[in-house]
Design a protein around this motif. Structure first.
Motif, PDB file in Angstrom:
ATOM      1  N   ALA A  97     126.987  32.060   0.538  1.00 59.02           N
ATOM      2  CA  ALA A  97     126.731  30.870   1.348  1.00 59.02           C
ATOM      3  C   ALA A  97     126.552  31.237   2.822  1.00 59.02           C
ATOM      4  CB  ALA A  97     127.879  29.873   1.189  1.00 59.02           C
ATOM      5  N   VAL A  98     127.255  32.281   3.269  1.00 58.04           N
ATOM      6  CA  VAL A  98     127.089  32.744   4.648  1.00 58.04           C
ATOM      7  C   VAL A  98     125.657  33.225   4.855  1.00 58.04           C
ATOM      8  CG1 VAL A  98     127.858  34.430   6.368  1.00 58.04           C
ATOM      9  CG2 VAL A  98     129.533  33.334   4.842  1.00 58.04           C
ATOM     10  N   PHE A  99     125.143  33.994   3.922  1.00 59.08           N
ATOM     11  CA  PHE A  99     123.759  34.482   4.011  1.00 59.08           C
ATOM     12  C   PHE A  99     122.775  33.322   3.907  1.00 59.08           C
ATOM     13  CE2 PHE A  99     125.971  38.357   3.415  1.00 59.08           C
ATOM     14  CZ  PHE A  99     125.143  39.377   3.855  1.00 59.08           C
ATOM     15  N   ASP A 100     123.051  32.388   3.007  1.00 59.97           N
ATOM     16  CA  ASP A 100     122.160  31.238   2.852  1.00 59.97           C
ATOM     17  C   ASP A 100     122.109  30.396   4.123  1.00 59.97           C
ATOM     18  OD1 ASP A 100     121.463  31.856   0.233  1.00 59.97           O
ATOM     19  OD2 ASP A 100     123.121  30.700  -0.623  1.00 59.97           O
ATOM     20  N   ALA A 101     123.256  30.259   4.797  1.00 64.38           N
ATOM     21  CA  ALA A 101     123.289  29.475   6.030  1.00 64.38           C
ATOM     22  C   ALA A 101     122.456  30.142   7.119  1.00 64.38           C
ATOM     23  CB  ALA A 101     124.734  29.284   6.497  1.00 64.38           C
ATOM     24  N   TYR A 102     122.498  31.468   7.182  1.00 67.75           N
ATOM     25  CA  TYR A 102     121.652  32.181   8.146  1.00 67.75           C
ATOM     26  C   TYR A 102     120.174  31.981   7.807  1.00 67.75           C
ATOM     27  CZ  TYR A 102     124.529  34.769  11.464  1.00 67.75           C
ATOM     28  OH  TYR A 102     125.339  35.117  12.525  1.00 67.75           O
ATOM     29  N   ALA A 103     119.834  32.032   6.529  1.00 63.59           N
ATOM     30  CA  ALA A 103     118.445  31.794   6.122  1.00 63.59           C
ATOM     31  C   ALA A 103     118.030  30.366   6.433  1.00 63.59           C
ATOM     32  CB  ALA A 103     118.282  32.095   4.632  1.00 63.59           C
ATOM     33  N   ASP A 104     118.937  29.415   6.221  1.00 66.32           N
ATOM     34  CA  ASP A 104     118.643  28.022   6.557  1.00 66.32           C
ATOM     35  C   ASP A 104     118.372  27.876   8.049  1.00 66.32           C
ATOM     36  OD1 ASP A 104     119.060  27.306   3.916  1.00 66.32           O
ATOM     37  OD2 ASP A 104     121.116  26.595   4.245  1.00 66.32           O
ATOM     38  N   HIS A 105     119.193  28.538   8.861  1.00 65.39           N
ATOM     39  CA  HIS A 105     119.007  28.468  10.312  1.00 65.39           C
ATOM     40  C   HIS A 105     117.662  29.068  10.704  1.00 65.39           C
ATOM     41  CE1 HIS A 105     121.568  28.501  14.261  1.00 65.39           C
ATOM     42  NE2 HIS A 105     120.862  27.407  14.118  1.00 65.39           N
ATOM     43  N   ALA A 106     117.328  30.180  10.072  1.00 61.95           N
ATOM     44  CA  ALA A 106     116.038  30.819  10.350  1.00 61.95           C
ATOM     45  C   ALA A 106     114.880  29.927   9.920  1.00 61.95           C
ATOM     46  CB  ALA A 106     115.953  32.161   9.628  1.00 61.95           C
ATOM     47  N   ILE A 177     118.647  39.843  10.108  1.00 59.32           N
ATOM     48  CA  ILE A 177     118.180  38.798  11.015  1.00 59.32           C
ATOM     49  C   ILE A 177     117.342  39.389  12.142  1.00 59.32           C
ATOM     50  CG2 ILE A 177     120.165  38.692  12.597  1.00 59.32           C
ATOM     51  CD1 ILE A 177     118.498  35.612  11.114  1.00 59.32           C
ATOM     52  N   VAL A 178     117.685  40.609  12.575  1.00 59.27           N
ATOM     53  CA  VAL A 178     116.879  41.263  13.613  1.00 59.27           C
ATOM     54  C   VAL A 178     115.494  41.604  13.079  1.00 59.27           C
ATOM     55  CG1 VAL A 178     116.656  43.332  15.025  1.00 59.27           C
ATOM     56  CG2 VAL A 178     118.845  42.136  14.930  1.00 59.27           C
ATOM     57  N   VAL A 187     111.555  37.068   4.796  1.00 56.29           N
ATOM     58  CA  VAL A 187     111.602  38.023   3.684  1.00 56.29           C
ATOM     59  C   VAL A 187     112.845  38.910   3.773  1.00 56.29           C
ATOM     60  CG1 VAL A 187     110.453  39.998   2.600  1.00 56.29           C
ATOM     61  CG2 VAL A 187     109.118  37.999   3.306  1.00 56.29           C
ATOM     62  N   ARG A 188     113.127  39.433   4.950  1.00 58.49           N
ATOM     63  CA  ARG A 188     114.284  40.318   5.109  1.00 58.49           C
ATOM     64  C   ARG A 188     115.593  39.592   4.809  1.00 58.49           C
ATOM     65  NH1 ARG A 188     112.667  45.725   5.325  1.00 58.49           N
ATOM     66  NH2 ARG A 188     110.700  45.786   6.472  1.00 58.49           N
ATOM     67  N   MET A 189     115.644  38.302   5.127  1.00 56.10           N
ATOM     68  CA  MET A 189     116.848  37.527   4.839  1.00 56.10           C
ATOM     69  C   MET A 189     117.065  37.405   3.331  1.00 56.10           C
ATOM     70  SD  MET A 189     118.009  36.995   7.780  1.00 56.10           S
ATOM     71  CE  MET A 189     119.366  35.970   7.262  1.00 56.10           C
ATOM     72  N   ARG A 190     115.990  37.213   2.591  1.00 49.31           N
ATOM     73  CA  ARG A 190     116.112  37.127   1.131  1.00 49.31           C
ATOM     74  C   ARG A 190     116.529  38.466   0.541  1.00 49.31           C
ATOM     75  NH1 ARG A 190     111.531  33.948   2.090  1.00 49.31           N
ATOM     76  NH2 ARG A 190     110.063  35.585   1.466  1.00 49.31           N
ATOM     77  N   HIS A 191     115.968  39.547   1.079  1.00 49.60           N
ATOM     78  CA  HIS A 191     116.353  40.872   0.608  1.00 49.60           C
ATOM     79  C   HIS A 191     117.837  41.133   0.898  1.00 49.60           C
ATOM     80  CE1 HIS A 191     111.965  42.598   0.757  1.00 49.60           C
ATOM     81  NE2 HIS A 191     112.131  41.655  -0.138  1.00 49.60           N
ATOM     82  N   ALA A 192     118.279  40.734   2.085  1.00 49.37           N
ATOM     83  CA  ALA A 192     119.682  40.954   2.458  1.00 49.37           C
ATOM     84  C   ALA A 192     120.614  40.185   1.529  1.00 49.37           C
ATOM     85  CB  ALA A 192     119.912  40.527   3.904  1.00 49.37           C
ATOM     86  N   ARG A 193     120.235  38.981   1.166  1.00 47.57           N
ATOM     87  CA  ARG A 193     121.072  38.200   0.248  1.00 47.57           C
ATOM     88  C   ARG A 193     121.170  38.906  -1.111  1.00 47.57           C
ATOM     89  NH1 ARG A 193     121.652  34.536  -3.783  1.00 47.57           N
ATOM     90  NH2 ARG A 193     122.827  32.606  -3.341  1.00 47.57           N
ATOM     91  N   ASP A 194     120.046  39.419  -1.597  1.00 46.49           N
ATOM     92  CA  ASP A 194     120.064  40.143  -2.872  1.00 46.49           C
ATOM     93  C   ASP A 194     120.955  41.382  -2.785  1.00 46.49           C
ATOM     94  OD1 ASP A 194     118.317  38.282  -3.930  1.00 46.49           O
ATOM     95  OD2 ASP A 194     116.522  39.526  -3.675  1.00 46.49           O
ATOM     96  N   MET A 195     120.867  42.106  -1.668  1.00 47.37           N
ATOM     97  CA  MET A 195     121.709  43.282  -1.471  1.00 47.37           C
ATOM     98  C   MET A 195     123.183  42.895  -1.414  1.00 47.37           C
ATOM     99  SD  MET A 195     119.560  45.350   1.446  1.00 47.37           S
ATOM    100  CE  MET A 195     117.807  45.667   1.246  1.00 47.37           C
ATOM    101  N   ALA A 196     123.469  41.785  -0.740  1.00 47.92           N
ATOM    102  CA  ALA A 196     124.851  41.317  -0.635  1.00 47.92           C
ATOM    103  C   ALA A 196     125.399  40.976  -2.014  1.00 47.92           C
ATOM    104  CB  ALA A 196     124.931  40.106   0.296  1.00 47.92           C
TER     105      ALA A 196
END
Length: 203
Positions: A97-106, A177-178, A187-196
């Motif tokens: 959910a933390v990663f999803d919230a960052y993606a939502d913000h983006a 996020i950078v 795209v990078r945010m989705r990859h990061a969520r998968d890695m997490a």
């Protein structure tokens, strides 16, 4: 509710009203799109449709406005996180959910496109000791603390492992996020969520 006259008599208190909201909204758009240093008070007041005196009735200085903008971005992210957390089933989903919230913000609409984390962008422009940098630091520390709390729930009696994993995930999130900001998409945010998810499943 304290009326305006009573508020004005209290040292350190500034009036709250529609003008403050318009100024903060205008500052958020311009600071994010153009940067803090490049955005002058005249630009903000013109976009907000208020007189310069109105800005200084609500904010002691540009530094005060920058601090308020950064705090507002933090609160905005927290709102997105809380909505995601309300849907999460268990600690694994809470971490994501933390990663999803960052993606939502983006994914929020930005006038001139996504430029990465507005908090980090601003902090990079601010001098050492600026109060705004402390706001950004507290936000990042809170994000890592949230990750650690969810991981402690997932890994009872493995405190050190949970802490280390939270730091790992925080670094992953910041790097994503950078890169997403540089590339202008999620795209990078989705990859990061998968890695997490993969990292958490391996704990």
């Amino acid at each position: 509710m304290t009326d305006a006259r009573a508020t004005e008599k209290q040292p350190g208190k500034r009036r709250q009203g529609p003008a403050r909201g318009r100024i903060l909204d205008a500052a958020a758009r311009r600071f994010y799109a153009d940067g803090v240093a490049a955005t002058g008070i005249d630009t903000i007041t013109a976009e907000a449709g208020v007189a310069k005196m109105s800005l200084y009735n609500n904010f002691a200085s540009k530094a005060d406005l920058v601090r308020a903008y950064l705090q507002a971005r933090h609160e905005e992210w927290l709102g997105l996180y809380r909505r995601r957390l309300a849907e999460a089933q268990g600690p694994r989903a809470a971490v994501l959910a933390v990663f999803d919230a960052y993606a939502d913000h983006a994914g929020l609409a930005y006038e001139h496109g996504f430029r990465g984390c507005g908090l980090l962008n601003a902090a990079a422009e601010l001098p050492t000791g600026h109060e705004g940098r402390a706001v950004v630091r507290r936000h990042k520390e809170e994000v890592e603390s949230l990750l650690a709390a969810h991981l402690r729930e997932l890994l009872p009696d493995r405190e050190e492992e949970a802490r280390a994993a939270a730091e790992h995930l925080a670094f992953l999130l910041e790097g994503a996020i950078v890169r997403a900001g540089l590339e202008g998409d999620g795209v990078r945010m989705r990859h990061a969520r998968d890695m997490a998810a993969h990292l958490v499943d391996g704990l």
